[in-house]
Write a protein that holds these residues in place. Structure first.
Motif, mmCIF file in Angstrom:
data_model
loop_
_atom_site.group_PDB
_atom_site.id
_atom_site.type_symbol
_atom_site.label_atom_id
_atom_site.label_comp_id
_atom_site.label_asym_id
_atom_site.label_seq_id
_atom_site.Cartn_x
_atom_site.Cartn_y
_atom_site.Cartn_z
ATOM 1 N N PRO A 21 4.619 -26.430 -41.163
ATOM 2 C CA PRO A 21 3.856 -26.834 -39.981
ATOM 3 C C PRO A 21 2.365 -26.908 -40.335
ATOM 4 O O PRO A 21 1.905 -26.283 -41.296
ATOM 5 N N SER A 22 1.626 -27.660 -39.595
ATOM 6 C CA SER A 22 0.209 -27.881 -39.902
ATOM 7 C C SER A 22 -0.581 -26.578 -39.952
ATOM 8 O O SER A 22 -1.557 -26.476 -40.699
ATOM 9 N N THR A 23 -0.170 -25.573 -39.191
ATOM 10 C CA THR A 23 -0.887 -24.297 -39.196
ATOM 11 C C THR A 23 -0.744 -23.555 -40.526
ATOM 12 O O THR A 23 -1.591 -22.720 -40.855
ATOM 13 N N ASP A 24 0.295 -23.853 -41.288
ATOM 14 C CA ASP A 24 0.530 -23.169 -42.571
ATOM 15 C C ASP A 24 0.044 -23.966 -43.777
ATOM 16 O O ASP A 24 -0.040 -23.434 -44.884
ATOM 17 N N ARG A 25 -0.255 -25.225 -43.580
ATOM 18 C CA ARG A 25 -0.588 -26.094 -44.718
ATOM 19 C C ARG A 25 -1.826 -25.642 -45.491
ATOM 20 O O ARG A 25 -1.844 -25.700 -46.711
ATOM 21 N N ALA A 26 -2.841 -25.199 -44.796
ATOM 22 C CA ALA A 26 -4.067 -24.784 -45.486
ATOM 23 C C ALA A 26 -3.800 -23.578 -46.385
ATOM 24 O O ALA A 26 -4.262 -23.523 -47.531
#
Length: 151
Positions: free
Chosen positions: A108-113
């Motif tokens: 998910p986008s919240t984990d990508r960084a």
């Protein structure tokens, strides 16, 4: 899996010393032929294949140990062990990077960084480990066959 090298000239009529020389030289060649691909840094298969070659070489040095003078055998085993130890962190990074890259694809986008940061950090560790391996590889065949690579 890495293919076993071809042992040119090996046959049942050879004495153990001659057979040992053929096997060990073939395994050293097999190890060193993977060097350019490993040092380019983009071929994870080459790293794996070199690790397999080193394990085979170390095994052959034990198997044929009695045919090699003890100081020479010790030096050869030490050199092969050093390469194996330098290959370990490179291969470990390859395996972990593959897992992280696969995770990044479905994250998910919240984990990508966070995953991206882990990939960058691990890729830097791999580069450092690869540089240490390069230094060790520069001495490898010289250590195994002293006097054959002198300029």
């Amino acid at each position: 899996m890495a293919k076993a090298p071809h042992y040119d000239g090996l046959h049942a009529g050879l004495d153990t010393t001659a057979a040992a020389r053929i096997v060990i030289e073939a395994l050293v060649r097999d190890t060193t032929c993977a060097t350019p691909a490993v040092l380019r840094g983009d071929d994870t298969r080459a790293v794996h294949d070199m690790r397999v070659s080193i394990r085979r070489l170390r095994s052959a040095l034990v198997t044929f140990g009695e045919t090699i003078p003890s100081k020479r055998r010790r030096d050869m085993r030490r050199s092969a062990r050093r390469i194996g130890r330098k290959l370990g962190p490179v291969r470990d990074a390859d395996v972990h990077l593959a897992v992280l890259r696969a995770a990044l694809a479905g994250a998910p986008s919240t984990d990508r960084a966070g995953i991206g940061f882990a990939i960058e950090t691990l890729a830097e560790r791999r580069r450092t480990a690869l540089a240490a391996l390069a230094i060790e590889l520069s001495q490898f065949d010289r250590d195994l066959f002293p006097g054959t690579n002198d300029a």
